[in-house]
Design a protein around this motif. Structure first.
Motif, PDB file in Angstrom:
ATOM      1  N   GLU A   1       1.071   4.148  -2.923  1.00  0.00           N
ATOM      2  CA  GLU A   1       0.825   5.564  -2.636  1.00  0.00           C
ATOM      3  C   GLU A   1       1.998   6.425  -3.098  1.00  0.00           C
ATOM      4  O   GLU A   1       1.799   7.510  -3.663  1.00  0.00           O
ATOM      5  CB  GLU A   1       0.569   5.760  -1.149  1.00  0.00           C
ATOM      6  N   GLU A   2       3.217   5.964  -2.856  1.00  0.00           N
ATOM      7  CA  GLU A   2       4.395   6.706  -3.314  1.00  0.00           C
ATOM      8  C   GLU A   2       4.426   6.806  -4.836  1.00  0.00           C
ATOM      9  O   GLU A   2       4.800   7.852  -5.393  1.00  0.00           O
ATOM     10  CB  GLU A   2       5.669   6.038  -2.808  1.00  0.00           C
TER      11      GLU A   2
ATOM     12  N   THR B   1       0.836  -1.209   0.000  1.00  0.00           N
ATOM     13  CA  THR B   1       0.000   0.000   0.000  1.00  0.00           C
ATOM     14  C   THR B   1       0.864   1.249   0.000  1.00  0.00           C
ATOM     15  O   THR B   1       0.600   2.201  -0.749  1.00  0.00           O
ATOM     16  CB  THR B   1      -0.931  -0.010   1.228  1.00  0.00           C
ATOM     17  N   ARG B   2       1.916   1.278   0.828  1.00  0.00           N
ATOM     18  CA  ARG B   2       2.802   2.441   0.889  1.00  0.00           C
ATOM     19  C   ARG B   2       3.508   2.660  -0.448  1.00  0.00           C
ATOM     20  O   ARG B   2       3.608   3.797  -0.937  1.00  0.00           O
ATOM     21  CB  ARG B   2       3.840   2.263   1.997  1.00  0.00           C
TER      22      ARG B   2
END
Length: 119
Positions: A57-58, A53-54
């Protein structure tokens, strides 16, 4: 997640919830690895976390930043082109037109660019 090196010397592997990728399916960028070692360096505990998920998002923020920079560069180009046209191209076109009229009729008084037009 695997635990090993404790008093019982068992290695425990914890089940991954349904719908989540396995460790083998994760890319290197999507894994957060944390290893805890005791002071004797005998017992260790390693945890691997899913950071998908991170990473996504990045990636989206990178796309937005790139798009924003493209828009800024396009607006700057439009503004610069307008200024160049007004400050460079138009005066040169007027001078060429005036030189052309003077070359056709060097003694003529009815030139299209008068002194008032230039100022």
């Amino acid at each position: 997640i695997s635990y090993g090196g404790f008093e019982d010397d068992w290695i425990t592997i914890v089940d991954i919830p349904i719908g989540r990728p396995t460790i083998e399916e994760l890319r290197k960028e999507e894994m957060e690895v944390i290893t805890v070692v005791d002071t004797d360096r005998v017992r260790t505990m390693t945890s691997i976390f899913d950071a998908t998920t991170r990473v996504q998002e990045e990636a989206m923020l990178g796309i937005f930043l790139t798009s924003f920079v493209i828009v800024l560069l396009a607006l700057g180009m439009v503004s610069f082109t307008k200024d160049v046209r007004n400050l460079v191209i138009v005066p040169i076109e007027r001078m060429v037109e005036l030189v052309h009229e003077i070359s056709e009729n060097p003694l003529g008084n009815n030139l299209s660019s008068k002194i008032d037009d230039i100022n």
